[in-house]
Structures are given as structure tokens and as C-alpha cells.
Design a protein around this motif. Structure first.
Motif, PDB file in Angstrom:
ATOM      1  N   ARG B 365       0.827  -1.211   0.000  1.00 25.97           N
ATOM      2  CA  ARG B 365       0.000   0.000   0.000  1.00 25.97           C
ATOM      3  C   ARG B 365       0.855   1.251   0.000  1.00 25.97           C
ATOM      4  O   ARG B 365       0.558   2.223  -0.696  1.00 25.97           O
ATOM      5  CB  ARG B 365      -0.969   0.002   1.180  1.00 25.97           C
ATOM      6  CG  ARG B 365      -2.203  -0.861   0.882  1.00 25.97           C
ATOM      7  CD  ARG B 365      -3.215  -0.811   2.004  1.00 25.97           C
ATOM      8  NE  ARG B 365      -3.617   0.523   2.349  1.00 25.97           N
ATOM      9  CZ  ARG B 365      -3.964   0.925   3.582  1.00 25.97           C
ATOM     10  NH1 ARG B 365      -3.919   0.060   4.583  1.00 25.97           N
ATOM     11  NH2 ARG B 365      -4.341   2.158   3.805  1.00 25.97           N
ATOM     12  N   PHE B 366       1.917   1.233   0.792  1.00 24.86           N
ATOM     13  CA  PHE B 366       2.840   2.381   0.828  1.00 24.86           C
ATOM     14  C   PHE B 366       3.414   2.625  -0.566  1.00 24.86           C
ATOM     15  O   PHE B 366       3.447   3.757  -1.062  1.00 24.86           O
ATOM     16  CB  PHE B 366       3.955   2.073   1.844  1.00 24.86           C
ATOM     17  CG  PHE B 366       4.827   3.239   2.218  1.00 24.86           C
ATOM     18  CD1 PHE B 366       4.422   4.157   3.175  1.00 24.86           C
ATOM     19  CD2 PHE B 366       6.073   3.405   1.626  1.00 24.86           C
ATOM     20  CE1 PHE B 366       5.239   5.228   3.541  1.00 24.86           C
ATOM     21  CE2 PHE B 366       6.895   4.475   1.987  1.00 24.86           C
ATOM     22  CZ  PHE B 366       6.474   5.387   2.940  1.00 24.86           C
ATOM     23  N   VAL B 367       3.826   1.548  -1.231  1.00 28.25           N
ATOM     24  CA  VAL B 367       4.424   1.662  -2.568  1.00 28.25           C
ATOM     25  C   VAL B 367       3.402   2.162  -3.585  1.00 28.25           C
ATOM     26  O   VAL B 367       3.694   3.036  -4.396  1.00 28.25           O
ATOM     27  CB  VAL B 367       4.996   0.289  -3.018  1.00 28.25           C
ATOM     28  CG1 VAL B 367       5.278   0.274  -4.516  1.00 28.25           C
ATOM     29  CG2 VAL B 367       6.259  -0.041  -2.219  1.00 28.25           C
ATOM     30  N   SER B 368       2.181   1.616  -3.534  1.00 24.84           N
ATOM     31  CA  SER B 368       1.242   1.936  -4.614  1.00 24.84           C
ATOM     32  C   SER B 368       0.585   3.292  -4.442  1.00 24.84           C
ATOM     33  O   SER B 368       0.124   3.884  -5.406  1.00 24.84           O
ATOM     34  CB  SER B 368       0.185   0.841  -4.751  1.00 24.84           C
ATOM     35  OG  SER B 368      -0.648   0.847  -3.613  1.00 24.84           O
ATOM     36  N   GLN B 369       0.544   3.813  -3.204  1.00 23.40           N
ATOM     37  CA  GLN B 369      -0.186   5.065  -3.022  1.00 23.40           C
ATOM     38  C   GLN B 369       0.679   6.319  -3.015  1.00 23.40           C
ATOM     39  O   GLN B 369       0.166   7.425  -3.016  1.00 23.40           O
ATOM     40  CB  GLN B 369      -1.036   4.994  -1.743  1.00 23.40           C
ATOM     41  CG  GLN B 369      -2.160   3.977  -1.929  1.00 23.40           C
ATOM     42  CD  GLN B 369      -3.172   4.012  -0.794  1.00 23.40           C
ATOM     43  OE1 GLN B 369      -3.314   5.013  -0.108  1.00 23.40           O
ATOM     44  NE2 GLN B 369      -3.869   2.904  -0.611  1.00 23.40           N
ATOM     45  N   LEU B 370       1.993   6.140  -3.042  1.00 26.83           N
ATOM     46  CA  LEU B 370       2.833   7.345  -3.029  1.00 26.83           C
ATOM     47  C   LEU B 370       3.320   7.688  -4.429  1.00 26.83           C
ATOM     48  O   LEU B 370       3.602   6.827  -5.242  1.00 26.83           O
ATOM     49  CB  LEU B 370       3.999   7.161  -2.063  1.00 26.83           C
ATOM     50  CG  LEU B 370       3.560   7.106  -0.604  1.00 26.83           C
ATOM     51  CD1 LEU B 370       4.769   6.941   0.297  1.00 26.83           C
ATOM     52  CD2 LEU B 370       2.762   8.348  -0.197  1.00 26.83           C
ATOM     53  N   ASP B 371       3.403   8.983  -4.672  1.00 29.49           N
ATOM     54  CA  ASP B 371       3.764   9.519  -5.975  1.00 29.49           C
ATOM     55  C   ASP B 371       5.131  10.183  -5.826  1.00 29.49           C
ATOM     56  O   ASP B 371       5.236  11.360  -5.504  1.00 29.49           O
ATOM     57  CB  ASP B 371       2.682  10.548  -6.360  1.00 29.49           C
ATOM     58  CG  ASP B 371       2.942  11.165  -7.723  1.00 29.49           C
ATOM     59  OD1 ASP B 371       3.667  10.546  -8.513  1.00 29.49           O
ATOM     60  OD2 ASP B 371       2.411  12.268  -7.968  1.00 29.49           O
ATOM     61  N   THR B 372       6.176   9.401  -6.060  1.00 25.61           N
ATOM     62  CA  THR B 372       7.522   9.856  -5.720  1.00 25.61           C
ATOM     63  C   THR B 372       8.539   9.168  -6.622  1.00 25.61           C
ATOM     64  O   THR B 372       8.234   8.156  -7.252  1.00 25.61           O
ATOM     65  CB  THR B 372       7.792   9.560  -4.227  1.00 25.61           C
ATOM     66  OG1 THR B 372       9.074  10.023  -3.862  1.00 25.61           O
ATOM     67  CG2 THR B 372       7.711   8.083  -3.932  1.00 25.61           C
ATOM     68  N   ALA B 373       9.740   9.749  -6.709  1.00 30.19           N
ATOM     69  CA  ALA B 373      10.761   9.180  -7.587  1.00 30.19           C
ATOM     70  C   ALA B 373      11.234   7.815  -7.104  1.00 30.19           C
ATOM     71  O   ALA B 373      11.490   6.923  -7.902  1.00 30.19           O
ATOM     72  CB  ALA B 373      11.951  10.141  -7.695  1.00 30.19           C
ATOM     73  N   ALA B 374      11.336   7.642  -5.770  1.00 32.28           N
ATOM     74  CA  ALA B 374      11.875   6.383  -5.250  1.00 32.28           C
ATOM     75  C   ALA B 374      11.229   6.013  -3.920  1.00 32.28           C
ATOM     76  O   ALA B 374      10.891   6.898  -3.129  1.00 32.28           O
ATOM     77  CB  ALA B 374      13.394   6.472  -5.089  1.00 32.28           C
ATOM     78  N   ILE B 375      11.048   4.718  -3.731  1.00 33.00           N
ATOM     79  CA  ILE B 375      10.496   4.215  -2.475  1.00 33.00           C
ATOM     80  C   ILE B 375      11.408   3.100  -1.972  1.00 33.00           C
ATOM     81  O   ILE B 375      11.783   2.209  -2.738  1.00 33.00           O
ATOM     82  CB  ILE B 375       9.071   3.660  -2.688  1.00 33.00           C
ATOM     83  CG1 ILE B 375       8.145   4.789  -3.177  1.00 33.00           C
ATOM     84  CG2 ILE B 375       8.532   3.042  -1.386  1.00 33.00           C
ATOM     85  CD1 ILE B 375       6.758   4.323  -3.556  1.00 33.00           C
ATOM     86  N   MET B 376      11.756   3.180  -0.701  1.00 32.99           N
ATOM     87  CA  MET B 376      12.593   2.168  -0.082  1.00 32.99           C
ATOM     88  C   MET B 376      11.753   1.325   0.864  1.00 32.99           C
ATOM     89  O   MET B 376      11.126   1.879   1.780  1.00 32.99           O
ATOM     90  CB  MET B 376      13.712   2.825   0.738  1.00 32.99           C
ATOM     91  CG  MET B 376      14.647   3.707  -0.051  1.00 32.99           C
ATOM     92  SD  MET B 376      15.689   2.710  -1.144  1.00 32.99           S
ATOM     93  CE  MET B 376      15.874   3.872  -2.503  1.00 32.99           C
ATOM     94  N   VAL B 377      11.740   0.041   0.648  1.00 34.88           N
ATOM     95  CA  VAL B 377      11.068  -0.857   1.575  1.00 34.88           C
ATOM     96  C   VAL B 377      12.160  -1.508   2.418  1.00 34.88           C
ATOM     97  O   VAL B 377      13.026  -2.216   1.889  1.00 34.88           O
ATOM     98  CB  VAL B 377      10.248  -1.924   0.822  1.00 34.88           C
ATOM     99  CG1 VAL B 377       9.606  -2.903   1.803  1.00 34.88           C
ATOM    100  CG2 VAL B 377       9.179  -1.255  -0.053  1.00 34.88           C
TER     101      VAL B 377
END
Lengths: 428, 428
Positions: B365-377
Motif C-alpha cells: 500500500r505504501f508503494v502503490s499510493q505514493l507519488d515519488t521518484a523512489a520508495i525504499m522498503v
């Protein structure tokens, strides 16, 4: 109300529309393909169902256009009929059948430290479109934006304002029907030119602007927009007949490039012929163009090779730089491939250039030395087109180099997100 | 000479430099990888060989900087030594070892009519760079542009003008040595701010502008540039500790994200903690941050969980929006994942957001709902970096959505050309 107060009202109304589009874009970004395709079909159904209402609103626009002395060509582009509405609805169903551009993994690897990295296509967010009085573009743009997971804020020509108002209302109803927010498609036609100016500067709310129209619109966007824009530009396209160009093939490709459809950006505007081929191919090519009603703006060497009964007019420097968009072509005999390349480099608008040759080395030099969106080797310039290239749908043809160059389809309405999956990874 | 006459002179001088770069770009576009790599090695050799001359010119800049009360941090970024020059030269040799981004086939197919279609990476042409007084960027930018087949017109900070002048002269000598045009790398530092303004508007000569610097530079480019620009922006990066976040991992990732290097755009600026995890993880995380000298700008709930001896200051709304670039962090306890996402959506600059969780659903959910250049899990925000992502070299990190998003490497300095091979194909 003073002019300033009116312009403040327009500003706040357009920004509010963009803000609502931004909120709606979040629902679209996470909508599944099934939902988006259902929306496209619902939109198509609704357009057909409300056809009478749309045609009647459109009739008001057409009537106003006539009163304002709109040209027959523009009136024809503006006018809607039941049949045209069916065609527009079909285009939405075709979009539904295309693969979802969102979620495509563009690159990916496992990094040396074991983290999994992927670069995934994600929606832009809010797409702003500024275009002229063609109500079919309203539907196309809404459909392309929706399929690529974006909300759309549309500014069509004021001459189509009534048509667009009803069309957008119909599309919003369809969105609601499948549980998507109405605000995902909005029109700001009611706010006129001032509204367009606000849209161009709604930085942070509008993620990309796609202007579609003539030179003055594109230049206004380049000059005034702070929202990043993808320019869809002019096509001063060349066909070059190399020394080895066969006669029949040369005739077919030149005539098709010039006359298949004259008012479009991928139509040829200048013909260049290698001196060694001129005597052999030019008489037939010029005769065939004349036969199709094309006016030949020829340099002296080309003019001398026009057969009896095929008139030419002298080409001026201005001709080389002109995108006629009409039954006119500029013709020049060049000394060799180098001179042809130099001519194209000087006058190209970076859209499409074609070479007819049997010489593989000449083809490769032509391809490697030109800086343009598309190059045709032994084919008509008319092939530079989203549908012809197999992209499915097309939102325009970009003649600039950032983000998208050449025909733009659904993929070009997406950006990317890097996602890295670690296991407690930190940088040493 | 009047001010107007001076500004006309600057305009014509800068446009002339851009024109020469455009001509040079044609030679670069068709240069083979061998030639380009030879040039990179020649540039590296020349920098080392002329190290004394560069250091001496740089000493003049540093001296002037001291007189002008430049801060120690800026003076350090400006200063060159033999050792630093060796490092800069090494970066060029590293670039030479990377694959050539030009010529890579991005897409391709055989169309239904039998035409062969490929979309190939091609150079942009002329890349304009505007950056601050760091002479190493002069070399990096020249090298990245060269490897990607582009000419470069460079405008470094005037505080590094003497250094850049000598460096560019040395690089030009190296280009000439391998048979490439000197004009492929040029500096317009001599023309000051007015020169930068001309560069921003050299539309048609400069194909892309890459500004690297603080907010005021980026905003000037967004406002004034008619040349398409890739914005490299700010990073108000968040780390979110989900309800399942393990203590030790949370401490490591938060401390690394915040303190590994504080003055960079991928450093964390805000910490969000799920209410259910707060009591369990926050005391250790806050203590560890305090230990590293970080000032904690905490909301009431977070502040209440700070262990004895770990002071906090009250967080204000301004804190959530601040990119500190210092040993400060804003800390907030949120009710749940939704509130964390809403917070990030509101304050994110679209750079990098991280989640620490053991819950796969929360991560998705964090990955799919944020609009950003990069996401770190489950990883530090500090990984958003061209070298870390395996891109080899980096010209900047884009926080906008067009063309390039996230770390930009060599591929991002190319555009594409569609090439269609027909056999006399025309459109029916």
C-alpha cells in the motif's frame, strides 16, 4: 465586477478544478485495469446513449461558428453527427483493448548488496490538454489519460465549448457509474484564454501539459508555461531520392508522402534529388505530382527536367523552410548525399525524413547523420503515426527530445518510480 | 560601452558558442564508443598532466572567495588539490568503462505490413549545464555529455571561473588530441548571469538544460528557460515505521537515513511512527538519534516517549515542510498507515520515501499510493543514488516526472529516433 476581480475568480476556479483533479488522480493511479477498461466501455456506451443531446449542443457551436465566419474546414472538424459519435465511442473501446501501460517494469536488477530494484511505469497524475475546436479530441484525451491512470483537465477551443460541456458531463456520469471520481475528467472551457493561462502555470497540481494545435499555441506554451510541456510540433518533412533510387518506387513514395493527406504534419514538403538520378527519375516524379494537382516549387536544375506540360514555379529560400500543408512541394537537385544531409540539417523541423535508395551505405549515413524523430528508409513519410507504429492510440507527435519523441501513445503518458526492496539495508 | 551594447555582445557571444557546440555535436553523435572512450582517457591524462596549472588557477578563485567571505563549506567544495584532481580524472576513466548509451535499441517490431521498426537511443545534441562553484562538476558534466554523444555548454558558478577556464582549456586540448572538435566542451562562465540567461533561451541550439543547485537556481530556470529543462530538486524524505517495525532495524534505518550524510537530498528529514509501534520503537530510535547529535523536533506524542536525557523541541507545521539538510529531524506519531500516507502525500517533494515493516500488505500500500521518484522498503533513503542503483554515473537526481525521474545516468542524456525500414512501402 472589475476585470481584476474576474481574473482572480477564474484563477481560483481553475486552480480548484486542478486540485480536485489531483485528488481524483490518486484513485485512478491505483485503479485496476479492469476498472479502467469498464470505465472506457461505460464512457463509450454513454456517448452513444446521449448522442442526441451531444449533437444538439454541437449544433449550437456550429451555428455560432457559421455566424463568426469559421472556415468550412474548421466547421467540418467541429461538427458532430450520430455516426461520428459512434466512431468516437469505438475509439474508446479500442483503447480498452490495449494493454495497461501502468505497472510495466522498465528496468530491474538485484544490486550487489542484495537489494531488489525495479523501475516501474506509474501515472503522471494530472494531464493538462490544450487543443483546438475538435470535440473528438475531448473524448480521445479523456480516454488516453484514463487508460494511463491519469486525471485530465481539458481546455478545448471556445468554439466547441457547448459540445465539450455536454461531452464532459456525459463522460463524468460514466466514470461515476463504475465507481471512479467524476473529477477525473474536467473541462475548463468556461474560463476562456485566462483559464488556459492559469492551467499552464498550475505547477505542482498539473504534472504535464500537452498542447495540440498550431504554431501560436505551441509558442505560447513554450513561452508562458511553468508546467512541463510536451511540444507537438510542425513537420517540414523531406524525401531524398539517392543516386540509385528506382523510378517507380520514387514516384510512389514521393506521391504518397506528398498527397496521401496534405494537411498533416507527416506529409512531405520538400523533395531532394541526387544529381546523378535527376535526369532518370525527376521527369516521372514531377509529372506524377502534377497529375495529382501539386504545384512544383523547383530550383533551376529541377525545373529544367520538368516534362512538357508540367509547369514549375521558381523555388525561393522561403520554400525550403515552409510547411505548406497544401498541394505544394519544393524540389531541389543536390550534388550528392552530403548536400542532401546538409539541406535537411538546415531546414528539418525534426519530424520525419525519408530516403529512397538501393545503397545500404547511403541509407546508413542518412540514418546516422540526421537528428529527427523518425527516419523512413524506402517508405513514405506518412508512416510516422501511433497507429501505424503499433502504439495503439496516439495523443500527438512530439518533435522535441525530452520524454517523448515521435508518436506518443499511452506509455508516453506515464512516468516511472524506482522501488527498492531491502532487508534492513543501510549505506556503509 | 552602454549596458545594452554589453548585453547584446554577451548574447551574440553565448549564442555563437551554442552554435559552435551544435556543429560539434554532429561529430560526437556519430563518434564510435572507442573514440569517445579514448577522449575520456585523454581528458583524464591531461587533467593529471596539467594539475599544477589547474591548482594554481584554482588558488586564485579560493583567494577571491576568502576575500568575499565565502563560507568554509563552499570554500572546501571549491578548492582543488593534486589529489582531488586525480580523483576527478579517475571518474572519467570509470565513465569510459561504462557501456555506450547511444545506439541501444529501446523497442522494435516488424509491423503488419512487413516494415521493420526500431526505436534507437540517440544523443540529445547540445546539453546546457548551469551549476554552482564546484569545479569537479565541470569535468563530470563534460564527461557524461561526451560519453552520451552530446556537446556541452557549461556555466559554472562565477566563483570558480578561473578554475573552470583552465579545466575547459585542458579538456579541449584532449578532445583535439583524439580528433574530436574542441567546441564539444565549452564554458560560458565569462559571460556571467546574463550569459546564463541567454543559455536558458537558446532554444533550437541547446537541446536540454540541466540545472544543478539550490532552490533559487531551479526556480529561475523553471520561470525563465524556454529550453526544456530537467529539474533536479529538493528532498524532504520521510521514514515511516509501521506497526510491525522491528526495533533494531528501525534504529539502523532511521539513523542511517538521517545521519549518514546530512547535507544531501536523499537524507531523511521527517520520521513518522505508527501509534501501535511508538512505545516499543521510539525510545530507542530517539535515543540513537540524540546520540548522533540530532535535534528532535517532535510532536507531543513523540516527545512524551523520549527517554530521560533525550531532549526534544516542539514540532511546528513548518517542520513538516522543511528540508533541514542538517542534524535535525521532525518526528510525528500517526494513527495508522493511512495517516502516514496522507502526511507524506501532503509534504513530500517527490524524492524518496521509506517504510520499515514486516507486513507485506502495508509495504504494497505504501508503494502503490505514493507519488515519488523512489520508495525504499526496509532500506535507508540514502540508496537513491545513481551509483547505488548501478547506473554507473549520475548527473543529478530528478524530482520531476518528464523524461527522467530519480537518479539520472547516461541513458537520461539520450533521446530516441524511430527508424523504419521499408521496401517501397506507401500508405493505402
Amino acid at each position: 465586477m472589475s476585470a481584476t476581480a474576474a481574473s482572480i475568480d477564474i484563477e481560483s476556479a481553475v486552480l480548484e478544478a486542478c486540485r480536485r483533479a489531483k485528488v481524483a488522480s490518486r484513485a485512478l493511479a491505483t485503479a485496476t485495469r479492469s476498472t479502467k477498461d469498464a470505465a472506457l466501455h461505460a464512457m463509450a456506451d454513454a456517448l452513444v446513449e446521449h448522442s442526441a443531446r451531444i449533437v444538439s449542443a454541437n449544433a449550437e457551436d456550429v451555428e455560432r461558428g457559421r455566424e463568426n465566419d469559421m472556415t468550412p474546414g474548421l466547421l467540418d472538424r467541429l461538427a458532430l453527427t450520430d455516426e461520428r459519435i459512434c466512431g468516437i465511442a469505438e475509439a474508446l473501446r479500442f483503447l480498452a483493448a490495449l494493454p495497461d501501460p501502468v505497472g510495466e517494469v522498465k528496468r530491474g536488477s538485484t544490486l550487489p548488496n542484495g537489494m531488489r530494484l525495479i523501475q516501474k511505469a506509474t501515472p503522471m497524475g494530472v494531464v493538462g490538454m490544450i487543443y483546438e475546436a475538435r470535440p473528438n479530441v475531448t473524448v480521445d484525451a479523456a480516454g488516453l489519460a484514463l487508460k494511463s491512470g491519469n486525471a485530465a483537465v481539458l481546455r478545448g477551443g471556445s468554439a466547441a465549448a457547448r459540445s465539450n460541456e455536454v461531452i464532459v458531463d456525459v463522460l463524468q456520469g460514466a466514470l461515476q457509474q463504475v465507481g471512479l471520481p467524476r473529477d477525473a475528467v474536467q473541462s475548463i472551457d468556461a474560463y476562456g484564454r485566462e483559464g488556459a493561462r492559469v492551467l499552464m502555470n498550475a505547477r505542482g497540481l498539473v504534472d504535464v501539459l500537452v498542447p495540440r494545435g498550431g504554431r501560436s499555441l505551441i509558442q505560447a506554451v513554450v513561452r508562458d508555461s511553468t508546467v512541463p510541456a510536451i511540444e507537438t510540433g510542425e513537420g517540414n518533412c523531406h524525401v531524398y531520392l539517392d543516386s540509385s533510387a528506382p523510378v517507380a518506387r520514387s514516384v510512389e513514395i514521393v506521391v504518397n508522402s506528398k498527397t496521401h493527406r496534405v494537411g498533416v504534419c507527416n506529409a512531405a514538403e520538400t523533395l531532394l534529388v541526387h544529381r546523378d538520378a535527376a535526369e532518370r527519375v525527376l521527369p516521372s516524379v514531377l509529372a506524377a505530382l502534377h497529375e495529382e494537382g501539386v504545384t512544383l516549387h523547383a530550383d533551376a536544375a529541377a525545373s529544367a527536367l520538368a516534362p512538357q506540360g508540367v509547369p514549375t514555379v521558381p523555388a525561393t529560400d522561403e520554400d525550403w523552410a515552409t510547411e505548406y500543408l497544401s498541394l505544394d512541394i519544393a524540389v531541389r537537385v543536390v550534388d550528392d548525399l552530403d548536400e542532401a544531409i546538409a539541406h535537411v540539417q538546415r531546414y528539418s523541423t525534426g519530424h520525419t525524413e525519408a530516403i529512397v535508395t538501393e545503397d545500404i551505405g547511403a541509407a546508413e549515413r542518412f540514418v546516422s547523420q540526421l537528428d529527427t524523430a523518425a527516419i523512413m528508409v524506402n517508405a513514405s513519410t506518412r508512416f510516422t503515426d501511433g497507429a501505424q507504429f503499433g502504439l495503439g492510440a496516439e495523443i500527438g507527435i512530439s518533435t522535441q527530445k525530452l520524454h517523448a519523441r515521435g508518436p506518443m501513445g499511452l506509455a508516453e503518458l506515464t512516468t516511472t518510480t524506482w522501488i527498492a526492496y531491502g532487508d534492513g539495508h543501510i549505506r556503509a
